[in-house]
Design a protein around this motif. Structure first.
Motif, PDB file in Angstrom:
ATOM      1  N   THR A   1     -59.035  13.334  16.445  1.00 38.87           N
ATOM      2  CA  THR A   1     -58.472  14.238  15.388  1.00 38.87           C
ATOM      3  C   THR A   1     -57.244  13.601  15.023  1.00 38.87           C
ATOM      4  O   THR A   1     -56.782  12.476  15.452  1.00 38.87           O
TER       5      THR A   1
ATOM      6  N   ASP B   1     -54.068  28.580   8.753  1.00 37.19           N
ATOM      7  CA  ASP B   1     -53.171  27.318   8.690  1.00 37.19           C
ATOM      8  C   ASP B   1     -51.763  27.720   8.023  1.00 37.19           C
ATOM      9  O   ASP B   1     -51.403  28.908   7.175  1.00 37.19           O
TER      10      ASP B   1
ATOM     11  N   ILE C   1     -60.009  13.902  22.170  1.00 34.94           N
ATOM     12  CA  ILE C   1     -60.937  14.401  20.969  1.00 34.94           C
ATOM     13  C   ILE C   1     -60.239  13.404  19.448  1.00 34.94           C
ATOM     14  O   ILE C   1     -59.179  13.563  19.469  1.00 34.94           O
TER      15      ILE C   1
ATOM     16  N   ILE D   1     -60.381  19.931  15.279  1.00 36.17           N
ATOM     17  CA  ILE D   1     -61.168  20.901  16.497  1.00 36.17           C
ATOM     18  C   ILE D   1     -61.166  22.246  15.748  1.00 36.17           C
ATOM     19  O   ILE D   1     -62.596  22.705  15.824  1.00 36.17           O
TER      20      ILE D   1
ATOM     21  N   GLN E   1     -53.687  22.868   1.680  1.00 34.07           N
ATOM     22  CA  GLN E   1     -54.862  22.208   3.001  1.00 34.07           C
ATOM     23  C   GLN E   1     -56.022  23.450   2.906  1.00 34.07           C
ATOM     24  O   GLN E   1     -57.115  23.190   3.247  1.00 34.07           O
TER      25      GLN E   1
ATOM     26  N   TYR F   1     -45.602  20.139  26.057  1.00 33.75           N
ATOM     27  CA  TYR F   1     -47.088  20.481  25.792  1.00 33.75           C
ATOM     28  C   TYR F   1     -47.919  20.871  26.995  1.00 33.75           C
ATOM     29  O   TYR F   1     -48.453  21.846  26.905  1.00 33.75           O
TER      30      TYR F   1
ATOM     31  N   ASN G   1     -56.396  28.327  18.540  1.00 31.46           N
ATOM     32  CA  ASN G   1     -56.577  26.768  18.362  1.00 31.46           C
ATOM     33  C   ASN G   1     -55.357  25.927  17.626  1.00 31.46           C
ATOM     34  O   ASN G   1     -54.951  24.972  18.134  1.00 31.46           O
TER      35      ASN G   1
ATOM     36  N   ASP H   1     -48.440  31.711   9.795  1.00 32.49           N
ATOM     37  CA  ASP H   1     -47.634  30.869  11.016  1.00 32.49           C
ATOM     38  C   ASP H   1     -48.156  31.765  12.181  1.00 32.49           C
ATOM     39  O   ASP H   1     -47.225  32.687  12.493  1.00 32.49           O
TER      40      ASP H   1
HETATM   41  P1  NAP Z   1     -54.565  18.824  14.542  1.00 29.98           P
HETATM   42  O1  NAP Z   1     -55.657  17.926  13.938  1.00 29.98           O
HETATM   43  O2  NAP Z   1     -53.235  18.501  14.573  1.00 29.98           O
HETATM   44  O3  NAP Z   1     -54.906  20.453  13.879  1.00 29.98           O
HETATM   45  C1  NAP Z   1     -53.815  21.463  14.291  1.00 29.98           C
HETATM   46  C2  NAP Z   1     -53.852  22.523  13.349  1.00 29.98           C
HETATM   47  O4  NAP Z   1     -53.069  23.399  13.703  1.00 29.98           O
HETATM   48  C3  NAP Z   1     -53.526  21.956  11.939  1.00 29.98           C
HETATM   49  O5  NAP Z   1     -54.589  22.766  11.138  1.00 29.98           O
HETATM   50  C4  NAP Z   1     -52.313  22.706  11.647  1.00 29.98           C
HETATM   51  O6  NAP Z   1     -51.786  23.030  10.562  1.00 29.98           O
HETATM   52  C5  NAP Z   1     -52.147  23.945  12.917  1.00 29.98           C
HETATM   53  N1  NAP Z   1     -50.949  24.351  12.926  1.00 29.98           N
HETATM   54  C6  NAP Z   1     -49.998  23.897  13.416  1.00 29.98           C
HETATM   55  N2  NAP Z   1     -48.761  24.738  13.421  1.00 29.98           N
HETATM   56  C7  NAP Z   1     -49.307  25.974  13.041  1.00 29.98           C
HETATM   57  C8  NAP Z   1     -48.744  27.438  12.674  1.00 29.98           C
HETATM   58  N3  NAP Z   1     -47.518  27.574  13.181  1.00 29.98           N
HETATM   59  N4  NAP Z   1     -49.546  28.362  12.284  1.00 29.98           N
HETATM   60  C9  NAP Z   1     -50.905  28.026  12.010  1.00 29.98           C
HETATM   61  N5  NAP Z   1     -51.573  26.959  12.223  1.00 29.98           N
HETATM   62  C10 NAP Z   1     -50.702  25.780  12.827  1.00 29.98           C
HETATM   63  O7  NAP Z   1     -54.933  19.159  16.208  1.00 29.98           O
HETATM   64  P2  NAP Z   1     -56.347  19.181  17.001  1.00 29.98           P
HETATM   65  O8  NAP Z   1     -56.549  17.779  17.511  1.00 29.98           O
HETATM   66  O9  NAP Z   1     -57.545  19.809  16.006  1.00 29.98           O
HETATM   67  O10 NAP Z   1     -55.920  20.250  18.172  1.00 29.98           O
HETATM   68  C11 NAP Z   1     -56.570  21.393  18.125  1.00 29.98           C
HETATM   69  C12 NAP Z   1     -56.062  22.044  19.470  1.00 29.98           C
HETATM   70  O11 NAP Z   1     -56.757  21.454  20.494  1.00 29.98           O
HETATM   71  C13 NAP Z   1     -54.644  22.292  19.627  1.00 29.98           C
HETATM   72  O12 NAP Z   1     -54.104  23.360  20.286  1.00 29.98           O
HETATM   73  C14 NAP Z   1     -54.349  20.795  20.609  1.00 29.98           C
HETATM   74  O13 NAP Z   1     -53.177  21.154  21.517  1.00 29.98           O
HETATM   75  C15 NAP Z   1     -55.751  21.044  21.439  1.00 29.98           C
HETATM   76  N6  NAP Z   1     -56.129  19.839  22.035  1.00 29.98           N
HETATM   77  C16 NAP Z   1     -56.573  18.714  21.436  1.00 29.98           C
HETATM   78  C17 NAP Z   1     -56.801  17.472  21.806  1.00 29.98           C
HETATM   79  C18 NAP Z   1     -57.210  16.242  20.991  1.00 29.98           C
HETATM   80  O14 NAP Z   1     -57.365  15.272  21.558  1.00 29.98           O
HETATM   81  N7  NAP Z   1     -57.191  16.273  19.781  1.00 29.98           N
HETATM   82  C19 NAP Z   1     -57.021  17.451  23.167  1.00 29.98           C
HETATM   83  C20 NAP Z   1     -56.665  18.703  24.022  1.00 29.98           C
HETATM   84  C21 NAP Z   1     -56.410  19.853  23.273  1.00 29.98           C
HETATM   85  P3  NAP Z   1     -50.827  21.797   9.630  1.00 29.98           P
HETATM   86  O15 NAP Z   1     -52.057  21.116   8.959  1.00 29.98           O
HETATM   87  O16 NAP Z   1     -50.287  22.891   8.782  1.00 29.98           O
HETATM   88  O17 NAP Z   1     -49.938  21.305  10.374  1.00 29.98           O
END
Ligand code: NAP
Length: 240
Positions: free
Chosen positions: A182, A33, A180, A14, A38, A147, A81, A54
């Motif tokens: 991802t 990130d 979503i 996202i 990456q 969560y 995010n 971080d």
């Molecule tokens: P994702 O693909 O897992 O990506 C999460 C990103 O956050 C990654 O780039 C990750 O980096 C980064 N991250 C994790 N820990 C971090 C830290 N300590 N400092 C900086 N960056 C960090 O997740 P996504 O699905 O795109 O989700 C993005 C947001 O939307 C999240 O907050 C999630 O809870 C929310 N969300 C997602 C969904 C869904 O269905 N996908 C639904 C509702 C809400 P690394 O690659 O280094 O781990």
């Protein structure tokens, strides 16, 4: 008007979609990130600068934001995010594995970034803060008490800071995505994800771009009178 935008966790999923959409909107975009390889790969593909921060670590955010503001300029748009999951039934969870890391990355991070960045926005009398929460912060979800606590917490945090910052032209809003496609959802057991998708009235899983479109609007001049709001972008799956 072109602004400087920071998207946390912006190299994939996202966050990456939001960063790319903001670039199309004409903003100067940076992402942060934790994994340097990456970040380098994303920057090479998109031309969007990336920083290693971080978000759960206050000092890392402070140093990273100082670097961004020196190299790119003051941050006008902040998208919180970055997020993680460590799912399990509450009685099986441990503080070390499931609770503390999720609170730190999903909730404490929002304090860290807003505390460090929002004061400058208020001084300049313009800012947009967008928090990426979740449908599972608005409803019960088996196995996600940690969560859900962070995602509901973000909504409460956001309302209060919205009240504090509104007079200075800074709006603060929450987007609650539904399912979503991802890496986060790809990690779910297939039968559970398929079952959830069947419950979506719009008839499909969401794309990261569905969230990016909402973020683009909330970051725009047109959204100046919307603050403290929580917008569900979930294909109709949950209507709070
Ligand atoms: P994702 O693909 O897992 O990506 C999460 C990103 O956050 C990654 O780039 C990750 O980096 C980064 N991250 C994790 N820990 C971090 C830290 N300590 N400092 C900086 N960056 C960090 O997740 P996504 O699905 O795109 O989700 C993005 C947001 O939307 C999240 O907050 C999630 O809870 C929310 N969300 C997602 C969904 C869904 O269905 N996908 C639904 C509702 C809400 P690394 O690659 O280094 O781990």
């Amino acid at each position: 008007m072109a602004r400087v935008a920071l998207v946390t966790g912006g190299t994939r999923g996202i966050g990456a979609a939001i960063a790319k959409r903001f670039k199309e909107d004409g903003h100067t975009v940076v992402v942060c990130d934790v994994v340097q390889d990456q970040i380098d790969k994303f920057s090479a593909e998109t031309g969007i600068a990336g920083y290693s921060i971080d978000v759960s670590d206050y000092n890392s955010v402070k140093a990273g934001v100082e670097k961004i503001e020196q190299e790119v300029g003051p941050i006008d748009i902040l998208v919180n995010n970055a997020g993680i999951t460590r799912d399990g039934r509450m009685v099986k969870m441990t503080r070390e594995k499931n609770w503390d890391p999720v609170i730190a990355v999903n909730l404490t991070s929002a304090f860290n970034t807003c505390n460090i960045i929002a004061g400058g926005m208020a001084d300049r009398k313009w800012g947009r803060i967008i928090q990426i929460s979740s449908m599972n912060g608005q409803r019960a979800q088996f196995g996600q008490s940690n969560y859900s606590a962070t995602k509901a917490g973000i909504i409460g945090f956001n309302r209060s800071i919205a009240a504090e910052l509104a007079r200075n032209g800074v709006t603060c809003n929450v987007i609650c995505p539904g399912f979503i496609l991802t890496e986060m959802t790809a990690a779910m057991p297939k039968e559970i994800l398929d079952g959830e998708v069947k419950k979506i009235p719009c008839g499909r899983i969401g794309e990261p771009e569905d969230i990016a479109k909402a973020a683009s609007f909330l970051a725009s001049e047109d959204a100046a009178w919307i603050t403290g709001e929580t917008i569900s972008v979930n294909g109709g799956q949950h209507m709070p």
